[in-house]
Design a protein around this motif. Sequence first.
Motif, PDB file in Angstrom:
ATOM      1  N   THR A 183       0.833  -1.206   0.000  1.00  0.00           N
ATOM      2  CA  THR A 183       0.000   0.000   0.000  1.00  0.00           C
ATOM      3  C   THR A 183       0.866   1.253   0.000  1.00  0.00           C
ATOM      4  O   THR A 183       0.588   2.220  -0.727  1.00  0.00           O
ATOM      5  CB  THR A 183      -0.936   0.009   1.224  1.00  0.00           C
ATOM      6  N   GLN A 184       1.937   1.247   0.801  1.00  0.00           N
ATOM      7  CA  GLN A 184       2.857   2.386   0.810  1.00  0.00           C
ATOM      8  C   GLN A 184       3.497   2.576  -0.564  1.00  0.00           C
ATOM      9  O   GLN A 184       3.603   3.707  -1.058  1.00  0.00           O
ATOM     10  CB  GLN A 184       3.950   2.169   1.859  1.00  0.00           C
ATOM     11  N   CYS A 185       3.922   1.484  -1.177  1.00  0.00           N
ATOM     12  CA  CYS A 185       4.557   1.579  -2.495  1.00  0.00           C
ATOM     13  C   CYS A 185       3.587   2.127  -3.541  1.00  0.00           C
ATOM     14  O   CYS A 185       3.971   2.932  -4.402  1.00  0.00           O
ATOM     15  CB  CYS A 185       5.066   0.205  -2.933  1.00  0.00           C
ATOM     16  N   LEU A 186       2.333   1.697  -3.472  1.00  0.00           N
ATOM     17  CA  LEU A 186       1.342   2.152  -4.449  1.00  0.00           C
ATOM     18  C   LEU A 186       1.122   3.662  -4.368  1.00  0.00           C
ATOM     19  O   LEU A 186       0.786   4.299  -5.376  1.00  0.00           O
ATOM     20  CB  LEU A 186       0.012   1.427  -4.228  1.00  0.00           C
ATOM     21  N   CYS A 187       1.303   4.228  -3.181  1.00  0.00           N
ATOM     22  CA  CYS A 187       1.125   5.680  -3.029  1.00  0.00           C
ATOM     23  C   CYS A 187       2.099   6.469  -3.893  1.00  0.00           C
ATOM     24  O   CYS A 187       1.820   7.612  -4.263  1.00  0.00           O
ATOM     25  CB  CYS A 187       1.303   6.074  -1.565  1.00  0.00           C
ATOM     26  N   PHE A 188       3.244   5.872  -4.234  1.00  0.00           N
ATOM     27  CA  PHE A 188       4.293   6.596  -4.946  1.00  0.00           C
ATOM     28  C   PHE A 188       4.587   6.021  -6.333  1.00  0.00           C
ATOM     29  O   PHE A 188       5.447   6.534  -7.040  1.00  0.00           O
ATOM     30  CB  PHE A 188       5.580   6.581  -4.110  1.00  0.00           C
ATOM     31  N   ALA A 189       3.893   4.965  -6.721  1.00  0.00           N
ATOM     32  CA  ALA A 189       4.170   4.300  -8.002  1.00  0.00           C
ATOM     33  C   ALA A 189       3.644   5.115  -9.169  1.00  0.00           C
ATOM     34  O   ALA A 189       2.509   5.587  -9.150  1.00  0.00           O
ATOM     35  CB  ALA A 189       3.556   2.903  -8.013  1.00  0.00           C
ATOM     36  N   SER A 190       4.466   5.248 -10.190  1.00  0.00           N
ATOM     37  CA  SER A 190       4.035   5.956 -11.400  1.00  0.00           C
ATOM     38  C   SER A 190       3.471   5.006 -12.447  1.00  0.00           C
ATOM     39  O   SER A 190       2.755   5.417 -13.349  1.00  0.00           O
ATOM     40  CB  SER A 190       5.203   6.742 -12.001  1.00  0.00           C
ATOM     41  N   GLY A 191       3.811   3.735 -12.355  1.00  0.00           N
ATOM     42  CA  GLY A 191       3.317   2.762 -13.329  1.00  0.00           C
ATOM     43  C   GLY A 191       3.416   1.350 -12.791  1.00  0.00           C
ATOM     44  O   GLY A 191       4.326   1.013 -12.023  1.00  0.00           O
ATOM     45  N   ILE A 192       2.458   0.495 -13.196  1.00  0.00           N
ATOM     46  CA  ILE A 192       2.407  -0.903 -12.772  1.00  0.00           C
ATOM     47  C   ILE A 192       2.179  -1.766 -13.994  1.00  0.00           C
ATOM     48  O   ILE A 192       1.435  -1.386 -14.905  1.00  0.00           O
ATOM     49  CB  ILE A 192       1.247  -1.130 -11.778  1.00  0.00           C
ATOM     50  N   CYS A 193       2.809  -2.926 -14.014  1.00  0.00           N
ATOM     51  CA  CYS A 193       2.522  -3.851 -15.115  1.00  0.00           C
ATOM     52  C   CYS A 193       2.485  -5.284 -14.619  1.00  0.00           C
ATOM     53  O   CYS A 193       3.093  -5.627 -13.596  1.00  0.00           O
ATOM     54  CB  CYS A 193       3.524  -3.683 -16.250  1.00  0.00           C
ATOM     55  N   PHE A 194       1.730  -6.116 -15.335  1.00  0.00           N
ATOM     56  CA  PHE A 194       1.676  -7.556 -15.136  1.00  0.00           C
ATOM     57  C   PHE A 194       2.484  -8.224 -16.239  1.00  0.00           C
ATOM     58  O   PHE A 194       2.511  -7.735 -17.375  1.00  0.00           O
ATOM     59  CB  PHE A 194       0.241  -8.075 -15.228  1.00  0.00           C
ATOM     60  N   ILE A 195       3.122  -9.343 -15.903  1.00  0.00           N
ATOM     61  CA  ILE A 195       3.760 -10.164 -16.924  1.00  0.00           C
ATOM     62  C   ILE A 195       3.225 -11.587 -16.808  1.00  0.00           C
ATOM     63  O   ILE A 195       2.790 -12.018 -15.735  1.00  0.00           O
ATOM     64  CB  ILE A 195       5.293 -10.153 -16.813  1.00  0.00           C
ATOM     65  N   SER A 196       3.245 -12.308 -17.892  1.00  0.00           N
ATOM     66  CA  SER A 196       2.577 -13.609 -17.950  1.00  0.00           C
ATOM     67  C   SER A 196       3.403 -14.761 -17.384  1.00  0.00           C
ATOM     68  O   SER A 196       2.895 -15.869 -17.247  1.00  0.00           O
ATOM     69  CB  SER A 196       2.191 -13.930 -19.398  1.00  0.00           C
ATOM     70  N   GLY A 197       4.666 -14.522 -17.080  1.00  0.00           N
ATOM     71  CA  GLY A 197       5.487 -15.591 -16.528  1.00  0.00           C
ATOM     72  C   GLY A 197       4.989 -16.045 -15.162  1.00  0.00           C
ATOM     73  O   GLY A 197       4.352 -15.286 -14.432  1.00  0.00           O
ATOM     74  N   MET A 198       5.279 -17.299 -14.828  1.00  0.00           N
ATOM     75  CA  MET A 198       4.944 -17.837 -13.505  1.00  0.00           C
ATOM     76  C   MET A 198       6.215 -18.427 -12.899  1.00  0.00           C
ATOM     77  O   MET A 198       6.343 -19.636 -12.722  1.00  0.00           O
ATOM     78  CB  MET A 198       3.849 -18.899 -13.600  1.00  0.00           C
ATOM     79  N   GLY A 199       7.156 -17.573 -12.582  1.00  0.00           N
ATOM     80  CA  GLY A 199       8.469 -18.033 -12.162  1.00  0.00           C
ATOM     81  C   GLY A 199       8.607 -18.356 -10.695  1.00  0.00           C
ATOM     82  O   GLY A 199       9.619 -18.910 -10.277  1.00  0.00           O
ATOM     83  N   TYR A 200       7.604 -18.009  -9.882  1.00  0.00           N
ATOM     84  CA  TYR A 200       7.711 -18.230  -8.442  1.00  0.00           C
ATOM     85  C   TYR A 200       6.904 -19.454  -8.031  1.00  0.00           C
ATOM     86  O   TYR A 200       5.776 -19.662  -8.490  1.00  0.00           O
ATOM     87  CB  TYR A 200       7.199 -17.010  -7.674  1.00  0.00           C
ATOM     88  N   ILE A 201       7.464 -20.266  -7.141  1.00  0.00           N
ATOM     89  CA  ILE A 201       6.784 -21.450  -6.627  1.00  0.00           C
ATOM     90  C   ILE A 201       6.680 -21.312  -5.116  1.00  0.00           C
ATOM     91  O   ILE A 201       7.676 -21.423  -4.394  1.00  0.00           O
ATOM     92  CB  ILE A 201       7.543 -22.741  -6.995  1.00  0.00           C
ATOM     93  N   TYR A 202       5.476 -21.037  -4.656  1.00  0.00           N
ATOM     94  CA  TYR A 202       5.228 -20.822  -3.231  1.00  0.00           C
ATOM     95  C   TYR A 202       4.851 -22.145  -2.588  1.00  0.00           C
ATOM     96  O   TYR A 202       3.821 -22.742  -2.910  1.00  0.00           O
ATOM     97  CB  TYR A 202       4.109 -19.801  -3.046  1.00  0.00           C
ATOM     98  N   ASN A 203       5.679 -22.613  -1.671  1.00  0.00           N
ATOM     99  CA  ASN A 203       5.456 -23.903  -1.029  1.00  0.00           C
ATOM    100  C   ASN A 203       4.679 -23.713   0.265  1.00  0.00           C
ATOM    101  O   ASN A 203       5.254 -23.608   1.353  1.00  0.00           O
ATOM    102  CB  ASN A 203       6.796 -24.596  -0.758  1.00  0.00           C
TER     103      ASN A 203
END
Length: 324
Positions: A183-203
């Motif tokens: 939430t703090q980061c969003l207050c100052f972000a100028s741009g956001i993007c999504f990418i289609s990769g799924m590189g993280y595996i949360y166990n």
Amino acid sequence: MITIVTPVYNAERFLRQTANCIFKQRYSDYQWILVDDGSNDTSGFICDELADKDSRVNVIHQSNSGVSAARNAALQEVKGDWVVFLDADDEVTPEWLQNYVEAITNDVDIVFQGAVIKDNSSEKRIQLEDTRLSVDSFINIWQNRYKELGSAWSKMIRTSLIKNNKVQFQVGINNFEDWIFLTQCLCFASGICFISGMGYIYNHQNSFITAKTGKRRSAEQTYAIAKSWYDSMHLLKNRYYEGYGLLLCRLSSLVIQTVIEYYRRSDIKQSQRIELLEEFKLIDVNKTCLTFAQKVTNVLWLRKYPLVTDVILLFWRFVNYIDK
């Protein structure tokens, strides 16, 4: 360069496997900061062993202070232009960092990547579409479709956004610290993007071993979470009102539930109850997410008269109407 931040606490069973994933990255210009948060197994030794093996690995040893303090310690030592977060018991594909690098542009400050979430008996795949989003649009997707995007591991953040605005994880909070940080980061972000990769595996199945999953929150803990999140949302309200309203839905529920919990317990002093009522008396309340008990409590909460409210709520004692 990308800096990878990994808090480590009693992760000896998983740390070498996680390290193998990092050393196999296609993108090699990285710094990996391991923060040994007072582990009482051999995790600290393994961290040092990895640092001796590869100069890109930096190790910080500290007394046990929690995951937020560990991440904050690492943020002080970041050398990369971008920061990602990796849990010590999770895995990443060889393309994880490369996926992020290919999405870097001058007008984007936060890049989100999908993930595979593994449990003992199930697997959930989060795949995002390549797209550029406004902050309001992102919050809508985050709150209504993919709550996992609030997790620290879901994104890459421009280092200058964090350092220039002194964004930190809230120490002493065991739930929602990732959401508050985002939430703090969003207050100052100028741009956001999504990418289609799924590189993280949360166990997720490892959560109970490495303390990813906390115990039931106390009323005091919920109060601390709500206050920290409320404080973090002020700038968001002024810049992205639609997104603010969506987050306010969850925050309103937290705040009103905290009030209920305070009046449920007989050991909470009147001064503590009045402090709570005063702290949140000016909060905007989004009523759409409130339960019946929360809606009734909200009606009886006379913001201008905390002492009167205290008497009313003590009299009614909504204990029998509160979902456990």
